[in-house]
Enzyme design. Structure first.
Site, mmCIF file in Angstrom:
data_model
loop_
_atom_site.group_PDB
_atom_site.id
_atom_site.type_symbol
_atom_site.label_atom_id
_atom_site.label_comp_id
_atom_site.label_asym_id
_atom_site.label_seq_id
_atom_site.Cartn_x
_atom_site.Cartn_y
_atom_site.Cartn_z
ATOM 1 N N ALA A 156 2.125 3.035 2.404
ATOM 2 C CA ALA A 156 3.233 3.030 3.367
ATOM 3 C C ALA A 156 4.357 2.109 2.879
ATOM 4 O O ALA A 156 5.534 2.486 2.886
ATOM 5 C CB ALA A 156 2.736 2.580 4.736
ATOM 6 N N GLY A 204 0.856 -1.188 0.000
ATOM 7 C CA GLY A 204 0.000 0.000 0.000
ATOM 8 C C GLY A 204 0.892 1.239 0.000
ATOM 9 O O GLY A 204 2.109 1.155 -0.240
ATOM 10 N N SER A 226 -4.294 9.994 7.407
ATOM 11 C CA SER A 226 -3.688 8.673 7.223
ATOM 12 C C SER A 226 -2.765 8.691 6.011
ATOM 13 O O SER A 226 -1.634 8.201 6.067
ATOM 14 C CB SER A 226 -4.749 7.587 7.030
ATOM 15 N N HIS A 281 -13.912 1.922 10.389
ATOM 16 C CA HIS A 281 -13.112 2.517 9.325
ATOM 17 C C HIS A 281 -11.603 2.455 9.524
ATOM 18 O O HIS A 281 -10.865 2.085 8.626
ATOM 19 C CB HIS A 281 -13.542 3.980 9.189
ATOM 20 N N ARG A 324 -8.339 9.687 14.636
ATOM 21 C CA ARG A 324 -7.613 10.284 13.501
ATOM 22 C C ARG A 324 -8.487 11.305 12.777
ATOM 23 O O ARG A 324 -9.673 11.085 12.589
ATOM 24 C CB ARG A 324 -7.200 9.186 12.513
ATOM 25 N N GLN A 365 -11.754 3.744 14.976
ATOM 26 C CA GLN A 365 -12.623 4.823 14.500
ATOM 27 C C GLN A 365 -13.784 4.328 13.637
ATOM 28 O O GLN A 365 -13.581 3.539 12.715
ATOM 29 C CB GLN A 365 -11.794 5.789 13.654
ATOM 30 N N ARG A 399 -14.711 12.848 13.224
ATOM 31 C CA ARG A 399 -15.560 11.680 12.946
ATOM 32 C C ARG A 399 -16.170 11.052 14.193
ATOM 33 O O ARG A 399 -17.307 10.589 14.169
ATOM 34 C CB ARG A 399 -14.717 10.632 12.229
ATOM 35 N N GLU A 406 -15.685 11.979 3.409
ATOM 36 C CA GLU A 406 -15.932 13.247 4.087
ATOM 37 C C GLU A 406 -15.833 14.397 3.084
ATOM 38 O O GLU A 406 -16.323 15.503 3.331
ATOM 39 C CB GLU A 406 -14.818 13.401 5.136
ATOM 40 N N PHE A 413 -12.115 19.472 5.150
ATOM 41 C CA PHE A 413 -12.286 18.126 5.693
ATOM 42 C C PHE A 413 -12.532 18.236 7.196
ATOM 43 O O PHE A 413 -12.145 19.231 7.828
ATOM 44 C CB PHE A 413 -11.024 17.285 5.436
ATOM 45 N N HIS A 416 -16.382 5.736 10.951
ATOM 46 C CA HIS A 416 -16.617 6.871 10.054
ATOM 47 C C HIS A 416 -18.123 7.088 9.992
ATOM 48 O O HIS A 416 -18.876 6.126 9.842
ATOM 49 C CB HIS A 416 -16.047 6.536 8.668
ATOM 50 N N LEU A 418 -17.766 3.328 1.967
ATOM 51 C CA LEU A 418 -17.536 4.699 2.427
ATOM 52 C C LEU A 418 -18.044 5.762 1.466
ATOM 53 O O LEU A 418 -17.829 5.689 0.259
ATOM 54 C CB LEU A 418 -16.038 4.929 2.637
HETATM 55 C C1 LIG Z 1 -12.786 3.693 1.713
HETATM 56 C C2 LIG Z 1 -11.656 4.375 2.390
HETATM 57 C C3 LIG Z 1 -11.349 5.693 2.083
HETATM 58 C C4 LIG Z 1 -10.295 6.346 2.703
HETATM 59 N N1 LIG Z 1 -10.004 7.638 2.361
HETATM 60 C C5 LIG Z 1 -8.942 8.258 2.955
HETATM 61 C C6 LIG Z 1 -8.582 9.587 2.591
HETATM 62 O O1 LIG Z 1 -9.204 10.212 1.734
HETATM 63 N N2 LIG Z 1 -7.534 10.157 3.222
HETATM 64 C C7 LIG Z 1 -6.811 9.512 4.178
HETATM 65 O O2 LIG Z 1 -5.865 10.075 4.703
HETATM 66 N N3 LIG Z 1 -7.113 8.227 4.507
HETATM 67 C C8 LIG Z 1 -8.148 7.591 3.922
HETATM 68 N N4 LIG Z 1 -8.462 6.308 4.271
HETATM 69 C C9 LIG Z 1 -7.538 5.564 5.137
HETATM 70 C C10 LIG Z 1 -6.315 5.132 4.329
HETATM 71 O O3 LIG Z 1 -6.691 4.889 3.007
HETATM 72 C C11 LIG Z 1 -5.664 3.868 4.885
HETATM 73 O O4 LIG Z 1 -5.450 4.026 6.252
HETATM 74 C C12 LIG Z 1 -4.320 3.645 4.202
HETATM 75 O O5 LIG Z 1 -4.472 3.660 2.803
HETATM 76 C C13 LIG Z 1 -3.658 2.345 4.620
HETATM 77 O O6 LIG Z 1 -2.482 2.216 3.858
HETATM 78 P P1 LIG Z 1 -1.380 1.140 4.217
HETATM 79 O O7 LIG Z 1 -0.239 1.347 3.273
HETATM 80 O O8 LIG Z 1 -1.096 1.169 5.653
HETATM 81 O O9 LIG Z 1 -2.107 -0.258 3.931
HETATM 82 P P2 LIG Z 1 -2.887 -0.830 2.656
HETATM 83 O O10 LIG Z 1 -2.980 0.143 1.548
HETATM 84 O O11 LIG Z 1 -4.125 -1.450 3.174
HETATM 85 O O12 LIG Z 1 -1.914 -1.967 2.168
HETATM 86 C C14 LIG Z 1 -1.700 -3.135 2.916
HETATM 87 C C15 LIG Z 1 -0.774 -4.026 2.138
HETATM 88 O O13 LIG Z 1 -0.389 -5.119 2.939
HETATM 89 C C16 LIG Z 1 -0.466 -6.318 2.196
HETATM 90 N N5 LIG Z 1 -0.663 -7.418 3.136
HETATM 91 C C17 LIG Z 1 -1.543 -7.499 4.163
HETATM 92 N N6 LIG Z 1 -1.400 -8.671 4.799
HETATM 93 C C18 LIG Z 1 -0.405 -9.346 4.178
HETATM 94 C C19 LIG Z 1 0.199 -10.604 4.369
HETATM 95 N N7 LIG Z 1 -0.185 -11.469 5.315
HETATM 96 N N8 LIG Z 1 1.185 -10.985 3.517
HETATM 97 C C20 LIG Z 1 1.589 -10.150 2.518
HETATM 98 N N9 LIG Z 1 1.055 -8.954 2.295
HETATM 99 C C21 LIG Z 1 0.077 -8.549 3.120
HETATM 100 C C22 LIG Z 1 -1.625 -6.084 1.239
HETATM 101 O O14 LIG Z 1 -1.528 -6.918 0.112
HETATM 102 C C23 LIG Z 1 -1.397 -4.624 0.882
HETATM 103 O O15 LIG Z 1 -0.467 -4.517 -0.173
HETATM 104 C C24 LIG Z 1 -9.530 5.658 3.661
HETATM 105 C C25 LIG Z 1 -9.835 4.337 3.988
HETATM 106 C C26 LIG Z 1 -10.901 3.704 3.376
HETATM 107 C C27 LIG Z 1 -11.234 2.310 3.789
#
Ligand SMILES: Cc1cc2nc3c(=O)[nH]c(=O)nc-3n(C[C@H](O)[C@H](O)[C@H](O)COP(=O)(O)OP(=O)(O)OC[C@H]3O[C@@H](n4cnc5c(N)ncnc54)[C@H](O)[C@@H]3O)c2cc1C
Length: 578
Positions: free
Chosen positions: A15, A13, A398, A351, A393, A235, A281, A250, A115, A237, A247
Site C-alpha cells: 500500500a 509494504g 487484500s 490473520h 475479507r 479474521q 475463511r 488458501e 480461492f 485463517h 500460514l
Molecule cells: C502469510 C500471509 C499471506 C498472505 N497472503 C495473501 C494473499 O495471497 N493475497 C492477499 O490478498 N493477501 C494476503 N495476505 C494479506 C496481505 O499480505 C496483507 O494484508 C498486506 O500485504 C498488508 O500490506 P500493507 O502494505 O498494508 O502492510 P505491510 O506490507 O505489512 O507493510 C507495513 C509497513 O509499515 C511499516 N511500519 C509499520 N509500523 C511502522 C512504524 N511505527 N514506523 C515506520 N514504519 C512502520 C513497516 O516497516 C512496513 O514497511 C497475506 C498475509 C499473510 C500474513
C-alpha cells in the site's frame, strides 16, 4: 534533525509503495519504514491477487463484487467494493506492465487459480480469479513497486520508526521518527501524511503475522484522537501450521487440497456443500473448531488446541513444486514432511484486520460519524478501513485493496499537495516523543515487557478468538486495561542508541496493548454474529440493529462508541449460505 517533504508515506509494504509511486509523479515524496522496504509483510503474501480477468474461464467484475459483499457478510461499503473489483483488472495489468513476473498459462496469459469465496455466476461454483506468481505473489509485488519507486526518485528512510504524529486540530503536518541505527529523533514536516503500517496480528498468540505487525499506525492515531472503525472484525485463517500459526495459503485448497478430520472425512461437506474447502475463511475456521470440539480433531481430545489435516497428497509433486514451492519448503523446514506425501496438520491462525483507520474513497482519514475528514491525513492497506472487506475479507482481496486504494490515495495526495501549504508546527514538536523514549530507557522502571506480551496474547486468543461470549470479552477488556496500567512501569535494560531492539519492542508493545484493548471493547459491544465476529451468546446476524460500522475512540471512551451506516445500496442482505 528536521526534514521537509510534500508527502510522507509511513510504511513500505504494497500500500505504501503504490501510494508513493503515484504521489511521487508530481510531489516531493519520502517513505519512512521501520523495516527495510522489501522486508515488509506484503512480501509474505502467498496465494494471489484477485481480478476478474477471465483468462481461463468466463469471469466478470460483477461476480467478484457480489462475492466480496457476500463474503463480508453485507457490511462492506458497496460503492467502495465496486471500485475495488472494477479497478482490480487494470491494477493487475498495471503491475504486469511495471514488470511483475506473474505465473503464465501455456498461451502466455496471466495464470489464475481458485480461492475461497470466489465464484462464478453469483455463487454457482468456484472460479479461477486469483492471479499469482507461484506462492510468492506479495514478494513479487514488493520488489516490483520498490524498483519503480527508486526509479521515481522517492526518498527512502529505511529503519526509521515513527513515534508520533503532528496533528493540529483537523490537520496533519508531519510525523516524528527515531532513526534506529543511531537513536536520533527526526522531525518530518509535510503537507500530507499517509499511514500504511499494515496489520496487528501480534495481539494474538497464534498468528500468521510477522513480529513487526504491531498496529503502530492505528495506535499512534488512536492516541491522537482519531477513531478506529470496525475493530471487532478480526479474521482467523483456517490453515495455519499446527502449533506455529505460519500460514499455509488458501492456494493449496485452490489447487485441490482437502480438509479432513481424524476419520479422514471431508468435513466441509457438512458446512458448505457447494463451495466445500473453498468456502470463506470465517466459515472454515468455525467448522474446524466445531470438528475439534466434537472430538473429530486429529488427537480427538476436544481441546481447543487440537488440529485437522490439510490433505494435498493427491495433487502431485510436480504441481506442488511448481505452483506452491514455498509451502512445500515450509512443510519440510517446520514439520519435516513433504506435503505431496503426507497431510499437513493445521489449525486456525489470527490473520487479518478488517478494521482500522477509517477512510473515504480517496484514502482521506475520517474523523467522526458524519464522515468529515482530516486535512492532509491519509491511510491505505491493512491498517485502513474503507470498508471494502466488511465483516470478513475474501482471500486475494487484500493485495487488490493495497494496489487499488494505495494508488487512489497516492493520486489524491499528488493533487492535494499542489494546492496546500506546509502547516505550522510547534517550536519543539518532538518533545513528547523524546520524553517517551527517555522514560523507557532511563526511567528505572522494573516491569518486564515479556510477561505483559504473553498475557495479552494468551487472553486475546482465548477470549476474543474465533468464538466469543460477553463474559469472556468483558474479562479480556479488564485484563487489557490492567496491562495498559502495568505497561507504565515497564523499563528496559539496554541504554544503547544503535539498534536498541529492546526499546523498539517496548514501543511496539504499547501500540499492541492499545489495539488489543480497542478490539476487545468493540467486540464486546457488537451483540450479533456477523462474518468473523462470531458470538455464541448472539448467534444470529441482526440486520435491524447492526447494519452499521462502529467507530471507537481511545481517548474518548467515556463518550461511548459511535456508528456510521453501512452502504448497502446495491445488494440487499440475504442469508449467507455456500
Ligand atoms: C502469510 C500471509 C499471506 C498472505 N497472503 C495473501 C494473499 O495471497 N493475497 C492477499 O490478498 N493477501 C494476503 N495476505 C494479506 C496481505 O499480505 C496483507 O494484508 C498486506 O500485504 C498488508 O500490506 P500493507 O502494505 O498494508 O502492510 P505491510 O506490507 O505489512 O507493510 C507495513 C509497513 O509499515 C511499516 N511500519 C509499520 N509500523 C511502522 C512504524 N511505527 N514506523 C515506520 N514504519 C512502520 C513497516 O516497516 C512496513 O514497511 C497475506 C498475509 C499473510 C500474513
Amino acid at each position: 534533525m528536521k526534514h521537509q517533504y510534500e508527502a510522507i508515506i509511513v510504511g513500505a509494504g504494497g500500500a505504501g509503495l503504490y501510494a508513493a509511486l503515484e504521489a511521487s509523479k508530481t510531489a516531493k515524496t519520502a517513505v519512512l519504514s521501520k523495516l527495510h522496504p522489501v522486508r515488509s509483510h506484503t512480501g509474505a503474501a502467498q496465494g494471489g491477487i484477485g481480478a476478474a480477468l477471465g483468462n481461463l474461464e468466463e469471469d466478470k467484475p460483477e461476480w467478484h463484487f457480489f462475492d466480496t459483499i457476500k463474503g463480508g457478510d453485507y457490511l462492506s461499503d458497496q460503492k467502495a467494493a465496486q471500485i475495488l473489483v472494477e479497478e482490480a483488472v487494470n491494477a493487475v495489468y498495471h503491475l504486469e506492465n511495471l514488470g511483475l513476473p506473474f505465473s503464465r498459462t501455456k498461451d502466455g496469459k496471466i495464470d489464475q487459480r481458485r480461492f475461497g469465496g470466489h465464484t462464478r455466476n453469483f455463487g454457482e461454483a468456484p472460479v479461477r480469479r486469483a492471479c499469482y506468481a507461484a506462492d510468492r505473489t506479495g514478494h513479487m509485488i514488493l520488489q516490483t513497486l520498490y524498483q519503480q519507486c527508486i526509479k521515481n526518485n522517492v526518498a527512502f528512510f529505511d529503519e526509521y520508526f515513527v513515534l508520533d504524529t503532528l496533528i493540529d486540530g483537523n490537520k496533519c503536518n508531519g510525523v516524528i521518527a527515531i532513526e534506529l541505527s543511531t537513536g536520533e529523533i527526526h522531525i518530518f514536516q509535510s503537507k500530507a501524511v499517509l499511514f500504511a503500517t499494515g496489520g496487528f496480528g501480534r495481539i494474538f498468540k497464534t498468528t500468521s503475522n510477522a513480529y513487526a505487525n504491531t498496529g503502530d499506525g492505528p495506535a499512534l492515531l488512536a492516541r491522537a484522537g482519531v477513531p478506529m472503525e470496525d475493530m471487532e472484525f478480526y479474521q482467523f485463517h483456517p490453515t495455519g501450521i499446527y502449533g506455529m500459526g505460519i500460514l499455509i495459503t488458501e492456494g493449496v485448497r485452490g489447487e485441490g487440497g482437502i480438509l479432513r478430520n481424524r476419520y479422514g472425512e471431508r468435513f466441509m461437506e457438512k458446512y458448505a456443500p457447494t463451495l466445500l474447502d473453498l468456502a470463506p475463511r470465517d466459515m472454515i475456521s468455525r467448522a474446524i473448531i466445531d470438528e475439534i470440539s466434537q472430538g473429530n480433531g486429529i488427537r480427538g481430545d476436544k481441546k481447543i488446541d487440537d488440529y485437522v489435516f490439510l490433505d494435498a497428497t493427491h495433487i502431485g509433486k510436480d504441481i506442488i513444486n511448481k505452483r506452491l514451492p514455498d509451502i512445500a519448503g515450509f512443510c519440510r523446514t517446520y514439520l519435516g514432511i513433504d506435503p505431496a506425501e503426507k497431510p499437513i496438520p493445521v489449525q486456525p491462525t489470527a490473520h487479518y484486520a478488517m478494521g482500522g483507520i477509517p477512510t473515504d474513497l480517496r484514502g482521506r482519514v475520517i474523523r467522526n460519524e458524519c464522515g468529515d475528514v482530516y486535512e492532509g491525513l491519509y491511510a491505505a492497506g491493512e491498517c485502513a478501513c474503507i470498508s471494502v472487506h466488511g465483516a470478513n475479507r475474501l482471500g486475494t482481496n487484500s493485495l487488490v485493496d493495497l494496489v487499488v486504494y494505495g494508488r487512489r490515495a497516492g493520486t489524491d495526495i499528488a493533487c492535494f499537495v499542489k494546492k496546500a501549504d506546509f502547516g505550522s508546527i510547534p517550536a519543539s514538536p518532538d518533545d513528547a516523543a523524546r520524553k517517551k523514549v527517555n522514560s523507557l530507557i532511563t526511567g528505572r522502571k522494573s516491569k518486564s515487557r515479556g510477561a505483559i506480551t504473553s498475557r495479552m496474547q494468551d487472553v486475546m486468543m482465548e477470549k476474543v478468538g474465533v468464538f466469543r461470549t460477553a463474559k469472556e470479552m468483558k474479562e479480556a477488556v479488564e485484563v487489557m486495561r490492567g496491562l495498559k496500567d502495568e505497561f507504565k512501569e515497564v523499563g528496559i535494560k539496554d541504554t544503547g542508541k544503535s539498534f536498541n531492539t529492546e526499546l523498539v519492542e517496548a514501543l511496539e508493545l504499547e501500540n499492541l496493548l492499545d489495539i488489543a484493548y480497542l478490539t476487545a471493547v468493540a467486540a464486546e459491544n457488537r451483540t450479533e454474529t456477523r462474518g468473523a465476529h462470531s458470538r455464541t451468546d448472539f448467534p444470529a446476524r441482526d440486520d435491524a440493529n447492526w447494519l452499521k460500522h462502529s467507530l471507537i475512540w481511545l481517548d474518548r471512551e467515556q463518550f461511548g462508541i459511535k456508528y456510521r451506516e453501512a452502504d448497502v445500496s446495491l445488494y440487499k442482505p440475504k442469508p449467507r449460505v455456500y
